[in-house]
Structure formats: structure tokens, C-alpha cells
Motif scaffolding. Structure first.
Motif: not given
Length: 173
Positions: A88-106
Motif C-alpha cells: 500500500l502507498n501512503a494513501d492506503s492505495g496501490r500504484d501501477h506495477w509492471p507485473w500483472t496477472s492473466v486469467m484464462l478460462v475455456g
């Protein structure tokens, strides 16, 4: 959101489109009070995903086989161009980050598992493309690898994305 789901399913079912995009009509770009803002967005998202998957499962497939459902033909890809910091940042939030997740269904995917991970600094770890297991000697998966994986899933040649782009065949059934 519900009307987007209905329109997307109908476009797929009628053969008007082979790829559709659904985007919730909200802004996910919040940097403060993540517990309240992001939690509500995730809750709404998963309700929408459940509705989408139920509609795909209730809609006859485009090949019109008596027992086939659209869910037997459609791969749902959920992703974002960015992720959020694990801390969390100083405002109890989250900033941008270069690693993300992907969900695949099918169909054609090995389901019921998470692939990948991160190190103590929350940097994305590499995975072995053939097994889907963590391999810290490799770079973390790239967007091009996701594209190559989706091409391989569709029985298309992933080499069109360029030399050295390996599909993640370890997640394919």
C-alpha cells in the motif's frame, strides 16, 4: 455491463465475431483506499464473470451440434495492461506495477491452477514454457508469450510473432 455480456455472447453465437471485448463501465485506476474501492470492483467483476460463463454455457455452439455449448468453443481472457503494487502507498492505495496477472478460462487449457509467481521483492518469476512450472532462470512471461500461447491454442503458428517467442504450452491441455 449486463448488456455488454449479452451483446458479446450473441455476436459470438451468430458468428458475427470471433473475438469480443467486454469492459466494465468503471475506472479501475484508483490509488487511494484500495480496500474499499478495489474490493467493490472485484466483487462486481466476479459476479459479471459468473454471468458471462453461465451465458456461454447456456448458448448453443456455433457448430450447432446438439450437445455443444458456446463454452466449448470460447476462451475467455481476462487481463489488464498494468497491475497494482503489492504494498500500500501512503494513501492506503496501490500504484501501477509492471507485473500483472492473466486469467484464462475455456477449452484446451489445463484449469484449476495458478501458474507463475514472484520473488521476495514482488518481481515476477519466469516459468518453463513446456511445464508451466516456475523457472527462476527465465524471464517472467511476456505479452508476446501470451499471444503465442493463444495462437497455439487456436492451432495457429505462433512463430508469426517473431523469433524466440515461445508459447506457454505447459498450460494447454
Amino acid at each position: 455491463f449486463e448488456s455488454q455480456i449479452e451483446l458479446a455472447v450473441q455476436a459470438l453465437a451468430r458468428g458475427v465475431a470471433e473475438c469480443v471485448t467486454i469492459s466494465p463501465p468503471v475506472s479501475w485506476d484508483t490509488h487511494t483506499d484500495s480496500d474499499n474501492q478495489q474490493s467493490q470492483l472485484w466483487e462486481a467483476f466476479f459476479i459479471g464473470m459468473g454471468r458471462l460463463l453461465a451465458r456461454l454455457d447456456a448458448t448453443p455452439a456455433t457448430d450447432r451440434a446438439a450437445t455443444a455449448k458456446l463454452s466449448d468453443e470460447v476462451v475467455v481472457v481476462v487481463l489488464s495492461e498494468m497491475a497494482r503494487t503489492p504494498q500500500l502507498n501512503a494513501d492506503s492505495g496501490r500504484d501501477h506495477w509492471p507485473w500483472t496477472s492473466v486469467m484464462l478460462v475455456g477449452p484446451g487449457l489445463t484449469g484449476g491452477r495458478a501458474v507463475g509467481g514472484y520473488d521476495a521483492g514482488y518481481t515476477g518469476l519466469g516459468i518453463d514454457p513446456a511445464s508451466g512450472e516456475i523457472d527462476p532462470d527465465r524471464a517472467s512471461p511476456s505479452p508476446a508469450q501470451l499471444g503465442a500461447t493463444l495462437l497455439a491454442l487456436a492451432d495457429l503458428d505462433p512463430s508469426a510473432l517473431g523469433p524466440g517467442v515461445e508459447p506457454l504450452t505447459g498450460i494447454l491441455a
